[in-house]
Design a protein around this motif. Structure first.
Motif, PDB file in Angstrom:
ATOM      1  N   SER A  62      33.713  25.554  61.057  1.00 50.57           N
ATOM      2  CA  SER A  62      35.035  24.984  60.822  1.00 50.57           C
ATOM      3  C   SER A  62      35.264  24.759  59.327  1.00 50.57           C
ATOM      4  O   SER A  62      36.341  25.055  58.800  1.00 50.57           O
ATOM      5  N   LYS A  63      34.257  24.241  58.658  1.00 54.21           N
ATOM      6  CA  LYS A  63      34.383  23.999  57.212  1.00 54.21           C
ATOM      7  C   LYS A  63      34.558  25.304  56.452  1.00 54.21           C
ATOM      8  O   LYS A  63      35.391  25.391  55.548  1.00 54.21           O
ATOM      9  N   TRP A  64      33.783  26.330  56.816  1.00 58.16           N
ATOM     10  CA  TRP A  64      33.928  27.617  56.146  1.00 58.16           C
ATOM     11  C   TRP A  64      35.302  28.225  56.435  1.00 58.16           C
ATOM     12  O   TRP A  64      35.918  28.834  55.549  1.00 58.16           O
ATOM     13  N   GLN A  65      35.806  28.043  57.658  1.00 58.93           N
ATOM     14  CA  GLN A  65      37.132  28.569  57.980  1.00 58.93           C
ATOM     15  C   GLN A  65      38.198  27.907  57.116  1.00 58.93           C
ATOM     16  O   GLN A  65      39.140  28.561  56.659  1.00 58.93           O
ATOM     17  N   THR A  66      38.048  26.611  56.873  1.00 59.06           N
ATOM     18  CA  THR A  66      38.982  25.895  55.994  1.00 59.06           C
ATOM     19  C   THR A  66      38.961  26.497  54.597  1.00 59.06           C
ATOM     20  O   THR A  66      40.004  26.709  53.977  1.00 59.06           O
ATOM     21  N   ILE A  67      37.774  26.795  54.106  1.00 60.04           N
ATOM     22  CA  ILE A  67      37.644  27.402  52.773  1.00 60.04           C
ATOM     23  C   ILE A  67      38.257  28.796  52.765  1.00 60.04           C
ATOM     24  O   ILE A  67      38.986  29.161  51.840  1.00 60.04           O
ATOM     25  N   ASN A  74      38.008  26.480  39.550  1.00 59.29           N
ATOM     26  CA  ASN A  74      38.311  25.045  39.685  1.00 59.29           C
ATOM     27  C   ASN A  74      39.133  24.756  40.933  1.00 59.29           C
ATOM     28  O   ASN A  74      38.959  23.708  41.554  1.00 59.29           O
ATOM     29  N   ASP A  75      40.019  25.662  41.318  1.00 58.74           N
ATOM     30  CA  ASP A  75      40.783  25.491  42.564  1.00 58.74           C
ATOM     31  C   ASP A  75      39.837  25.417  43.768  1.00 58.74           C
ATOM     32  O   ASP A  75      39.996  24.574  44.642  1.00 58.74           O
ATOM     33  N   VAL A  76      38.863  26.306  43.770  1.00 62.89           N
ATOM     34  CA  VAL A  76      37.894  26.324  44.870  1.00 62.89           C
ATOM     35  C   VAL A  76      37.061  25.041  44.848  1.00 62.89           C
ATOM     36  O   VAL A  76      36.852  24.406  45.887  1.00 62.89           O
ATOM     37  N   LEU A  77      36.593  24.646  43.690  1.00 63.91           N
ATOM     38  CA  LEU A  77      35.796  23.416  43.577  1.00 63.91           C
ATOM     39  C   LEU A  77      36.604  22.195  43.998  1.00 63.91           C
ATOM     40  O   LEU A  77      36.077  21.296  44.668  1.00 63.91           O
ATOM     41  N   ASP A  78      37.879  22.155  43.616  1.00 62.23           N
ATOM     42  CA  ASP A  78      38.740  21.037  44.026  1.00 62.23           C
ATOM     43  C   ASP A  78      38.881  20.983  45.546  1.00 62.23           C
ATOM     44  O   ASP A  78      38.863  19.907  46.146  1.00 62.23           O
ATOM     45  N   GLU A  79      39.020  22.143  46.186  1.00 63.31           N
ATOM     46  CA  GLU A  79      39.136  22.182  47.644  1.00 63.31           C
ATOM     47  C   GLU A  79      37.842  21.707  48.299  1.00 63.31           C
ATOM     48  O   GLU A  79      37.868  20.960  49.278  1.00 63.31           O
ATOM     49  N   ILE A  80      36.707  22.123  47.770  1.00 64.35           N
ATOM     50  CA  ILE A  80      35.420  21.673  48.306  1.00 64.35           C
ATOM     51  C   ILE A  80      35.292  20.163  48.169  1.00 64.35           C
ATOM     52  O   ILE A  80      34.881  19.475  49.119  1.00 64.35           O
ATOM     53  N   LYS A  81      35.666  19.610  47.020  1.00 66.16           N
ATOM     54  CA  LYS A  81      35.625  18.158  46.822  1.00 66.16           C
ATOM     55  C   LYS A  81      36.533  17.450  47.814  1.00 66.16           C
ATOM     56  O   LYS A  81      36.182  16.411  48.365  1.00 66.16           O
ATOM     57  N   ASP A  93      40.618  29.928  54.734  1.00 72.57           N
ATOM     58  CA  ASP A  93      42.069  29.774  54.833  1.00 72.57           C
ATOM     59  C   ASP A  93      42.660  29.404  53.477  1.00 72.57           C
ATOM     60  O   ASP A  93      43.702  29.931  53.082  1.00 72.57           O
ATOM     61  N   PHE A  94      42.010  28.495  52.772  1.00 72.31           N
ATOM     62  CA  PHE A  94      42.465  28.104  51.440  1.00 72.31           C
ATOM     63  C   PHE A  94      42.483  29.320  50.512  1.00 72.31           C
ATOM     64  O   PHE A  94      43.443  29.548  49.787  1.00 72.31           O
ATOM     65  N   THR A  95      41.422  30.101  50.574  1.00 69.09           N
ATOM     66  CA  THR A  95      41.326  31.289  49.717  1.00 69.09           C
ATOM     67  C   THR A  95      42.436  32.283  50.052  1.00 69.09           C
ATOM     68  O   THR A  95      43.065  32.840  49.154  1.00 69.09           O
ATOM     69  N   ALA A  96      42.686  32.487  51.335  1.00 71.12           N
ATOM     70  CA  ALA A  96      43.745  33.417  51.744  1.00 71.12           C
ATOM     71  C   ALA A  96      45.099  32.940  51.237  1.00 71.12           C
ATOM     72  O   ALA A  96      45.899  33.730  50.722  1.00 71.12           O
ATOM     73  N   ASN A  97      45.365  31.641  51.344  1.00 73.34           N
ATOM     74  CA  ASN A  97      46.627  31.093  50.850  1.00 73.34           C
ATOM     75  C   ASN A  97      46.713  31.189  49.337  1.00 73.34           C
ATOM     76  O   ASN A  97      47.767  31.490  48.786  1.00 73.34           O
ATOM     77  N   SER A  98      45.608  30.939  48.671  1.00 78.44           N
ATOM     78  CA  SER A  98      45.596  31.007  47.216  1.00 78.44           C
ATOM     79  C   SER A  98      45.759  32.434  46.735  1.00 78.44           C
ATOM     80  O   SER A  98      46.388  32.685  45.716  1.00 78.44           O
ATOM     81  N   ASN A  99      45.185  33.381  47.470  1.00 78.20           N
ATOM     82  CA  ASN A  99      45.313  34.791  47.096  1.00 78.20           C
ATOM     83  C   ASN A  99      46.763  35.248  47.142  1.00 78.20           C
ATOM     84  O   ASN A  99      47.163  36.106  46.369  1.00 78.20           O
ATOM     85  N   SER A 100      47.541  34.674  48.049  1.00 76.64           N
ATOM     86  CA  SER A 100      48.939  35.073  48.130  1.00 76.64           C
ATOM     87  C   SER A 100      49.697  34.635  46.879  1.00 76.64           C
ATOM     88  O   SER A 100      50.692  35.235  46.516  1.00 76.64           O
TER      89      SER A 100
END
Length: 81
Positions: free
Chosen positions: A44-49, A65-72, A51-58
């Motif tokens: 579930s946690k990896w899916q959240t990451i 830093n965007d990825v690190l902020d999402e992990i935090k 999903d975030f990446t897919a949205n950010s890629n758009s």
């Protein structure tokens, strides 16, 4: 309500499960249930990451830093739960 299921394991894996369960003074079922919960939580946690990446890629712009902020953010939500 609990439901019983039948699962087959290779002998070596079952021996490892039993060894750990005995060491931790737990039943085989308790250990396997915990392993299943941990697996589901991790996926579930990896899916959240993802999903975030897919949205950010758009947006075509995301940084490390965007990825690190999402992990935090996810970790802080976990601490609250």
């Amino acid at each position: 309500m609990n439901q019983t299921v039948n699962i087959s394991f290779e002998k070596t894996l079952l021996k490892e499960i039993d060894k750990i369960a005995k060491k931790e003074h737990r039943s085989r079922s308790e250990l396997i249930r915990e392993a299943a919960r941990a697996y589901i939580e991790k996926k579930s946690k990896w899916q959240t990451i993802f999903d975030f990446t897919a949205n950010s890629n758009s947006k075509k712009t995301f940084s490390e830093n965007d990825v690190l902020d999402e992990i935090k953010s996810i970790r802080s939500k976990r601490k609250v739960s």
